[in-house]
Design an enzyme around this catalytic site. Structure first.
Site, PDB file in Angstrom:
ATOM      1  N   ILE A  70       0.835  -1.212   0.000  1.00  0.00           N
ATOM      2  CA  ILE A  70       0.000   0.000   0.000  1.00  0.00           C
ATOM      3  C   ILE A  70       0.871   1.264   0.000  1.00  0.00           C
ATOM      4  O   ILE A  70       0.484   2.287  -0.561  1.00  0.00           O
ATOM      5  CB  ILE A  70      -1.003  -0.019   1.184  1.00  0.00           C
ATOM      6  CG1 ILE A  70      -2.052   1.098   1.051  1.00  0.00           C
ATOM      7  CG2 ILE A  70      -0.304   0.111   2.531  1.00  0.00           C
ATOM      8  CD1 ILE A  70      -3.087   0.814   0.011  1.00  0.00           C
ATOM      9  N   SER A  81      11.108  -0.141   8.673  1.00  0.00           N
ATOM     10  CA  SER A  81      10.368  -1.303   8.210  1.00  0.00           C
ATOM     11  C   SER A  81      11.251  -2.529   8.399  1.00  0.00           C
ATOM     12  O   SER A  81      12.475  -2.438   8.251  1.00  0.00           O
ATOM     13  CB  SER A  81      10.000  -1.122   6.733  1.00  0.00           C
ATOM     14  OG  SER A  81       8.959  -1.990   6.363  1.00  0.00           O
ATOM     15  N   ARG A  82      10.632  -3.651   8.741  1.00  0.00           N
ATOM     16  CA  ARG A  82      11.442  -4.849   8.938  1.00  0.00           C
ATOM     17  C   ARG A  82      12.147  -5.251   7.657  1.00  0.00           C
ATOM     18  O   ARG A  82      13.286  -5.677   7.655  1.00  0.00           O
ATOM     19  CB  ARG A  82      10.580  -6.011   9.458  1.00  0.00           C
ATOM     20  CG  ARG A  82      10.340  -5.932  10.965  1.00  0.00           C
ATOM     21  CD  ARG A  82       9.553  -7.126  11.431  1.00  0.00           C
ATOM     22  NE  ARG A  82       8.316  -7.237  10.642  1.00  0.00           N
ATOM     23  CZ  ARG A  82       7.535  -8.309  10.622  1.00  0.00           C
ATOM     24  NH1 ARG A  82       7.850  -9.381  11.333  1.00  0.00           N
ATOM     25  NH2 ARG A  82       6.431  -8.327   9.915  1.00  0.00           N
ATOM     26  N   LYS A 102      -5.854   2.665   7.573  1.00  0.00           N
ATOM     27  CA  LYS A 102      -7.072   2.017   8.048  1.00  0.00           C
ATOM     28  C   LYS A 102      -6.846   0.519   8.176  1.00  0.00           C
ATOM     29  O   LYS A 102      -6.074  -0.012   7.371  1.00  0.00           O
ATOM     30  CB  LYS A 102      -8.267   2.325   7.142  1.00  0.00           C
ATOM     31  CG  LYS A 102      -8.033   1.934   5.663  1.00  0.00           C
ATOM     32  CD  LYS A 102      -8.881   0.921   5.038  1.00  0.00           C
ATOM     33  CE  LYS A 102      -8.832  -0.494   5.380  1.00  0.00           C
ATOM     34  NZ  LYS A 102      -9.145  -1.438   4.287  1.00  0.00           N
ATOM     35  N   ASP A 160     -11.740  -6.158   6.239  1.00  0.00           N
ATOM     36  CA  ASP A 160     -10.673  -5.254   5.797  1.00  0.00           C
ATOM     37  C   ASP A 160     -11.135  -4.447   4.583  1.00  0.00           C
ATOM     38  O   ASP A 160     -11.083  -3.218   4.610  1.00  0.00           O
ATOM     39  CB  ASP A 160      -9.373  -6.024   5.524  1.00  0.00           C
ATOM     40  CG  ASP A 160      -8.262  -5.087   5.089  1.00  0.00           C
ATOM     41  OD1 ASP A 160      -7.696  -4.406   5.948  1.00  0.00           O
ATOM     42  OD2 ASP A 160      -8.004  -4.997   3.874  1.00  0.00           O
TER      43      ASP A 160
END
Lengths: 308, 308
Positions: free
Chosen positions: B14, B36-37, B90, B168
């Site tokens: 996203i 971020s991993r 979201k 979702d």
């Protein structure tokens, strides 16, 4: 000031056991009517539908709604729309959204809405809150285990979707925990056990924390025979606190600090009179929000069928 | 005014598809770091943990949190505590209670919190809202049916407890419905279908109403192959309104009223800049509250196992 003319809707066990004696003992209230599909109260004008009651008895100032939560919104909406103050038994509704809607309606009508949480008025709750506010809490363990066959024999609504199952007593624990802990808590994981023939859980294992990473573990179980448990145990820098018997008894490091007679419903009606006189509402959705969170975040596990 | 120095946490699909182009096109923002991993962004300083990033890059003013909702609270709490504005993808969290807690924290820190609902910024949503406000609505039907294999291939988190499953995408529909209808709605009944090997539902059938008894029926399904449906149909005194393609296209009585290019994420970043400049927050929990209500009130039904 003349008493608040009160009506009760949904005359069942909790009304006979708790509401009627509390109302009778409180000079702020006068019971003048009831509406219920089956139940009536001796000597009090009775109806089977709330709309008929509201029409026939305009003197009603306030209404206590005691039917199962799945049917509460309709009645609350009618009563608030008619300009009556409303006392909601716990839980205040079947959904969070409907209660939010009722809150807006009460505000627009200028009447009082009371989402009651009786366990918050258990005798040792305030002493527990004050103790926890005075020390550092390291962990909290909530054990709410009772025998559903004894406490809710053949109450079908409690097993239906929206009836909340073991969260019906468990929400009492959550209403205390959210009141006595100094910081807001939120769920981090949960397992809900559903009997394979029922739409509501018979047990729940819940892990919460707060912004300080305080671990709070709650176990709700409806299959407990023998000794019943309604205990909140906190390990703190000032020792172990046990708030036992549903908030009735407080022990700190094994020393009994408070054990007074139970006065929950009389306290609720005192609080209701207070907010009606003050022209305010008292609607704390935190306990029901935690239940909704548990259903949303929790893993479902199926367990053996339950028969009454 | 100099641009808002922005960091992104959780660099995944996203972010690449929507956040990066929207940020690049908006002079109010300058992307200066990521955490971020696994994911990184070319030419931007990258970290694997948000706490390292916040310590190493004090110039960060605001953070967009795009990791799965189950991990969002921790990061949001760290960012808000460090005095950063926060943009939440979201859904804003795994529980309602944690978002309520973040709202309090943002207020106490004097920073902005944005619970984003991208579908509310779909091109025809405002025109639909304005049409519905001008007539009497008689019924609403929401059809949100898509192929999860196509849209969420091998996204394991979405099937885990707290990942919300079909809600979702469904929460996008709810974010539009709660925005365009003139009155608040609440759930009256629901059925949730869980694949027997998954902890989140693959389909949901929901019945809502509002205080005027308006019937609202929503069908969410993740098993739709072929034509995909993201439609809201309202029968009104002024005829049939169809808000199609996830809010992109408005038709009234068969006549096309609005069909503009999609601008959801650019609009979200415009809104985020607006609230940061105004020193306010924008946190509407209604869509997530309806999802929690559906899990709490809904009947669970088990259906055949789902394999990616």
């Amino acid at each position: 000031m003349s008493p608040i003319n009160l009506a009760i809707v949904g005359v069942g066990k909790i009304v006979r056991d708790q509401h009627l004696p509390s109302i009778a003992a409180n000079p702020d209230f006068k019971l003048i009517a009831t509406a219920s599909r089956h139940g009536t109260v001796d000597g009090i004008e009775s109806f089977t539908a709330i709309e008929d009651m509201l029409k026939a008895v305009p003197a009603i100032d306030a209404v206590s709604l005691c039917m199962p939560p799945q049917y509460r919104y309709e009645a609350a909406h009618k009563a608030l729309s008619a300009g009556k103050h409303v006392f909601l038994e716990k839980p205040p509704g079947a959904t969070l959204s409907e209660v939010a809607d009722l809150e807006d309606l009460a505000k627009s009508k200028g009447v009082s809405l009371f989402a009651s949480w009786h366990s918050r008025y258990a005798p040792a709750v305030e002493a527990a809150k004050s103790f926890l506010g005075s020390t550092k809490i390291n962990s909290v363990h909530v054990i709410w285990k009772e025998d559903v066959r004894h406490w809710h024999p053949n109450q079908e609504w409690i097993w239906q979707a929206g009836g909340l199952g073991v969260f019906d007593p468990g929400i009492n624990a959550l209403s205390i925990v959210t009141h006595i802990l100094p910081k807001a808590i939120f769920l981090t994981g949960a397992t809900l056990e559903f009997p394979e023939n029922r739409d509501a859980p018979i047990a729940a294992d819940l892990h919460f924390k707060n912004a300080d990473d305080l671990p709070i573990h709650a176990e709700f179980d409806w299959r407990q025979t023998g000794k019943q448990s309604w205990d909140i145990v906190a390990e703190t820098d000032a020792g172990q606190m046990v708030l036992a018997d549903g908030g009735a008894k407080l022990t700190i490091n094994g020393e009994l600090k408070s054990s007074e007679p139970e006065q929950e419903y009389p306290s609720l009606y005192r609080r209701f009179a207070e907010i009606v006189k003050a022209g305010t509402s008292d609607v704390d959705l935190a306990p029901l929000r935690h239940v909704a969170d548990a259903f949303m975040l929790g893993r479902r596990k199926f367990v053996e069928a339950f028969h009454d």
